[in-house]
Design an enzyme around this catalytic site. Structure first.
Site, PDB file in Angstrom:
ATOM      1  N   LYS A  82       0.913  -1.241   0.012  1.00  0.00           N
ATOM      2  CA  LYS A  82       0.022   0.129   0.002  1.00  0.00           C
ATOM      3  C   LYS A  82       0.879   1.144  -0.065  1.00  0.00           C
ATOM      4  O   LYS A  82       1.924   1.119   0.464  1.00  0.00           O
ATOM      5  CB  LYS A  82      -0.862   0.108   1.359  1.00  0.00           C
ATOM      6  CG  LYS A  82      -1.907   0.732   1.268  1.00  0.00           C
ATOM      7  CD  LYS A  82      -3.262   0.225   0.684  1.00  0.00           C
ATOM      8  CE  LYS A  82      -4.493   1.191   0.441  1.00  0.00           C
ATOM      9  NZ  LYS A  82      -5.604   0.402   0.045  1.00  0.00           N
ATOM     10  N   GLY A 179     -23.928   3.783   3.599  1.00  0.00           N
ATOM     11  CA  GLY A 179     -22.954   4.256   2.515  1.00  0.00           C
ATOM     12  C   GLY A 179     -23.514   3.927   1.225  1.00  0.00           C
ATOM     13  O   GLY A 179     -23.322   2.921   0.963  1.00  0.00           O
ATOM     14  N   GLY A 181     -22.115   5.061  -1.663  1.00  0.00           N
ATOM     15  CA  GLY A 181     -21.008   5.787  -2.690  1.00  0.00           C
ATOM     16  C   GLY A 181     -20.818   4.643  -3.907  1.00  0.00           C
ATOM     17  O   GLY A 181     -22.067   4.107  -4.335  1.00  0.00           O
ATOM     18  N   VAL A 183     -19.574   1.598  -4.331  1.00  0.00           N
ATOM     19  CA  VAL A 183     -20.019   0.454  -4.102  1.00  0.00           C
ATOM     20  C   VAL A 183     -21.460   0.265  -3.347  1.00  0.00           C
ATOM     21  O   VAL A 183     -22.102  -0.405  -4.159  1.00  0.00           O
ATOM     22  CB  VAL A 183     -19.264  -0.325  -3.174  1.00  0.00           C
ATOM     23  CG1 VAL A 183     -19.379  -1.773  -2.881  1.00  0.00           C
ATOM     24  CG2 VAL A 183     -17.737  -0.269  -3.660  1.00  0.00           C
TER      25      VAL A 183
HETATM   26  P1  NAD Z   1     -17.137   6.170  -1.864  1.00  0.00           P
HETATM   27  O1  NAD Z   1     -16.295   7.445  -1.261  1.00  0.00           O
HETATM   28  O2  NAD Z   1     -17.716   6.221  -3.057  1.00  0.00           O
HETATM   29  O3  NAD Z   1     -18.519   6.056  -0.875  1.00  0.00           O
HETATM   30  C1  NAD Z   1     -18.572   6.147   0.618  1.00  0.00           C
HETATM   31  C2  NAD Z   1     -19.895   6.727   0.854  1.00  0.00           C
HETATM   32  O4  NAD Z   1     -19.948   6.546   2.398  1.00  0.00           O
HETATM   33  C3  NAD Z   1     -20.263   7.969   0.728  1.00  0.00           C
HETATM   34  O5  NAD Z   1     -21.579   8.218  -0.132  1.00  0.00           O
HETATM   35  C4  NAD Z   1     -20.245   9.056   1.844  1.00  0.00           C
HETATM   36  O6  NAD Z   1     -20.929   9.871   1.852  1.00  0.00           O
HETATM   37  C5  NAD Z   1     -20.848   7.815   2.821  1.00  0.00           C
HETATM   38  N1  NAD Z   1     -20.600   8.126   4.155  1.00  0.00           N
HETATM   39  C6  NAD Z   1     -19.314   8.510   4.847  1.00  0.00           C
HETATM   40  N2  NAD Z   1     -19.548   8.686   5.909  1.00  0.00           N
HETATM   41  C7  NAD Z   1     -20.669   8.004   6.422  1.00  0.00           C
HETATM   42  C8  NAD Z   1     -21.222   7.735   7.808  1.00  0.00           C
HETATM   43  N3  NAD Z   1     -20.975   8.210   8.938  1.00  0.00           N
HETATM   44  N4  NAD Z   1     -22.235   7.116   7.390  1.00  0.00           N
HETATM   45  C9  NAD Z   1     -23.055   6.686   6.307  1.00  0.00           C
HETATM   46  N5  NAD Z   1     -22.486   6.908   5.088  1.00  0.00           N
HETATM   47  C10 NAD Z   1     -21.201   7.653   5.186  1.00  0.00           C
HETATM   48  O7  NAD Z   1     -16.413   4.771  -1.302  1.00  0.00           O
HETATM   49  P2  NAD Z   1     -16.518   3.236  -2.109  1.00  0.00           P
HETATM   50  O8  NAD Z   1     -15.731   3.118  -3.061  1.00  0.00           O
HETATM   51  O9  NAD Z   1     -18.049   2.951  -2.366  1.00  0.00           O
HETATM   52  O10 NAD Z   1     -16.079   2.309  -1.006  1.00  0.00           O
HETATM   53  C11 NAD Z   1     -17.011   2.112   0.164  1.00  0.00           C
HETATM   54  C12 NAD Z   1     -16.031   1.352   1.084  1.00  0.00           C
HETATM   55  O11 NAD Z   1     -15.838   0.092   0.404  1.00  0.00           O
HETATM   56  C13 NAD Z   1     -14.770   1.813   1.636  1.00  0.00           C
HETATM   57  O12 NAD Z   1     -14.639   1.557   2.565  1.00  0.00           O
HETATM   58  C14 NAD Z   1     -13.774   1.377   0.649  1.00  0.00           C
HETATM   59  O13 NAD Z   1     -12.494   1.244   1.359  1.00  0.00           O
HETATM   60  C15 NAD Z   1     -14.234  -0.066   0.547  1.00  0.00           C
HETATM   61  N6  NAD Z   1     -13.964  -0.620  -0.594  1.00  0.00           N
HETATM   62  C16 NAD Z   1     -13.877  -0.272  -1.906  1.00  0.00           C
HETATM   63  C17 NAD Z   1     -13.885  -0.859  -3.032  1.00  0.00           C
HETATM   64  C18 NAD Z   1     -14.208  -0.278  -4.594  1.00  0.00           C
HETATM   65  O14 NAD Z   1     -13.969  -1.078  -5.324  1.00  0.00           O
HETATM   66  N7  NAD Z   1     -14.366   0.927  -4.473  1.00  0.00           N
HETATM   67  C19 NAD Z   1     -13.275  -2.226  -3.101  1.00  0.00           C
HETATM   68  C20 NAD Z   1     -12.887  -2.863  -1.825  1.00  0.00           C
HETATM   69  C21 NAD Z   1     -13.259  -2.040  -0.503  1.00  0.00           C
END
Ligand code: NAD
Length: 348
Positions: A82, A179, A181, A183
């Site tokens: 990382k 969340g 976002g 995913v």
């Molecule tokens: P993202 O930043 O697109 O989405 C995160 C969402 O969580 C946002 O909509 C944000 O507003 C919301 N959020 C933040 N704080 C919050 C709270 N206190 N309560 C509720 N919602 C809240 O991130 P992502 O890419 O969708 O990833 C989501 C999670 O999955 C992260 O922990 C990331 O590390 C993990 N992850 C993502 C991937 C990927 O392919 N994107 C792969 C493995 C793991």
């Protein structure tokens, strides 16, 4: 550019920790290789305004180790690593900084592959890629990994439902997605299509409105998640959401979500199990994204990517079966599987 790479003493059990600095480019980054036992280390680059170097080292080592486990479990022929760039992504990030970061990755000679993570976009990675061939997740290549992550989580959630409720049918199952976002929204769409009773929470009002209008989701306030009646909890926002306190409040019987490091500490898995909650280890179920990235590293086809994605849910089914048979927690079974892989003799 005046790039300086300094080896720091890595924590026990870690292979390498370097500080990469290029003051003219504004770069101060840490790159950690936890293990290259199963292949070159791979894991994203995060940009964050850490309070100090100690906090950055804590984060980069924890995340690098997590990548070793995730990559090993997904059978990708990759180790774990990382990178973190120290700084505020909105204020401090420049193309020149990203190019200097690319040069730092290149200086590691292919022992570390980088990709985007929090605070870093595909456009930033494109700048890094001008200085190294070891940057992936570029636009026009394997693309956004998030839909792959969501699909993997969804399939595991079905397997988990079969274990926890005796059927993988999700219709009328109350599923809370924390969340919405990249995913979480994709997962929510799949759950709605499968007939689940969707409950959603986010700090972003527009995302909630969209899920309410388009998916018929019930909305819950972020601070009310653990008071909410539900069958399945899908954390897709932040890490550390399951603590001893929240685990004791959780109404769900199954936890399956994309967020990394969902448990505040390892003991939370036992606390959940004691309350009859099945927790599917995050690094096992959320591997879809790294599988997609790995297809780019290895120059593999879509068929390879789909095959590996399908294997995640099969692995979860085997893990749950083994956990039941050995009276162990799924998280313990998963960790043991990885530790055996890491301890096995290297192939010739
Ligand atoms: P993202 O930043 O697109 O989405 C995160 C969402 O969580 C946002 O909509 C944000 O507003 C919301 N959020 C933040 N704080 C919050 C709270 N206190 N309560 C509720 N919602 C809240 O991130 P992502 O890419 O969708 O990833 C989501 C999670 O999955 C992260 O922990 C990331 O590390 C993990 N992850 C993502 C991937 C990927 O392919 N994107 C792969 C493995 C793991």
């Amino acid at each position: 550019m005046a790039l300086d790479i300094t080896d720091l003493t890595p924590p026990p059990g870690f292979e390498r920790l370097v500080l990469a600095q290029d003051p003219e480019a504004g770069l101060r980054a840490l790159i950690c290789l936890h293990s290259t036992r199963l292949g070159p280390a791979a894991g994203g680059c995060r940009m964050w305004a850490y309070d100090d170097d100690r906090a950055a080292i804590h984060d980069v080592t924890r995340l690098a180790r997590g990548m070793t486990y995730k990559n090993a479990m997904a059978d990708l022929g990759l180790g774990g690593g990382k990178a973190v760039i120290i700084g505020d992504a909105r204020r401090d990030k420049t193309p020149r900084m990203m190019q200097a970061f690319g040069a730092a990755v290149d200086a590691l000679g292919g022992t570390y592959w980088t990709a985007e993570d929090v605070g870093i976009s595909p456009a930033d990675m494109a700048h890094a890629a001008t200085r190294t061939g070891f940057a992936v997740g570029l636009s026009g290549a394997s693309g956004d990994p998030s839909p792959w992550t969501a699909e993997g989580v969804f399939r595991c959630l079905r397997v988990g439902a079969a274990h926890a409720f005796g059927t993988e049918d999700l219709s009328e199952r109350r599923v809370l997605v924390q969340g919405l976002g990249h995913v979480g929204l994709s997962l929510a769409e799949k759950l709605a299509a499968a007939g689940a009773r969707l409950i959603v929470t986010d700090i972003n009002e527009a995302a909630l409105q969209d899920a309410r209008d388009r998916l018929g989701a019930q909305v819950c306030a972020p601070e009310a998640v653990f008071d909410q009646p539900m069958d399945i909890f899908a954390p897709c926002a932040l890490g550390g959401v399951l603590t001893q306190r929240t685990a004791a409040m959780l109404g769900a019987r199954l936890v399956c979500g994309a967020a990394n490091n969902q448990l505040a500490d390892e003991d939370v898995a036992a606390a959940l199990a004691a309350r009859g909650v099945t927790y599917l280890p995050d690094y096992v179920v959320n591997a879809g994204g790294i599988i997609s990235v790995a297809s780019e590293i290895h120059g593999q086809s879509d068929a390879w990517r789909l095959d590996r994605l399908g294997a995640i849910a099969d692995r979860v089914a085997r893990m749950l079966h083994q956990a039941r048979q050995t009276d162990a927690l799924p998280a313990q079974v998963a960790d043991r599987m990885v530790e055996e892989m890491l301890a096995a003799p290297r192939a010739a």
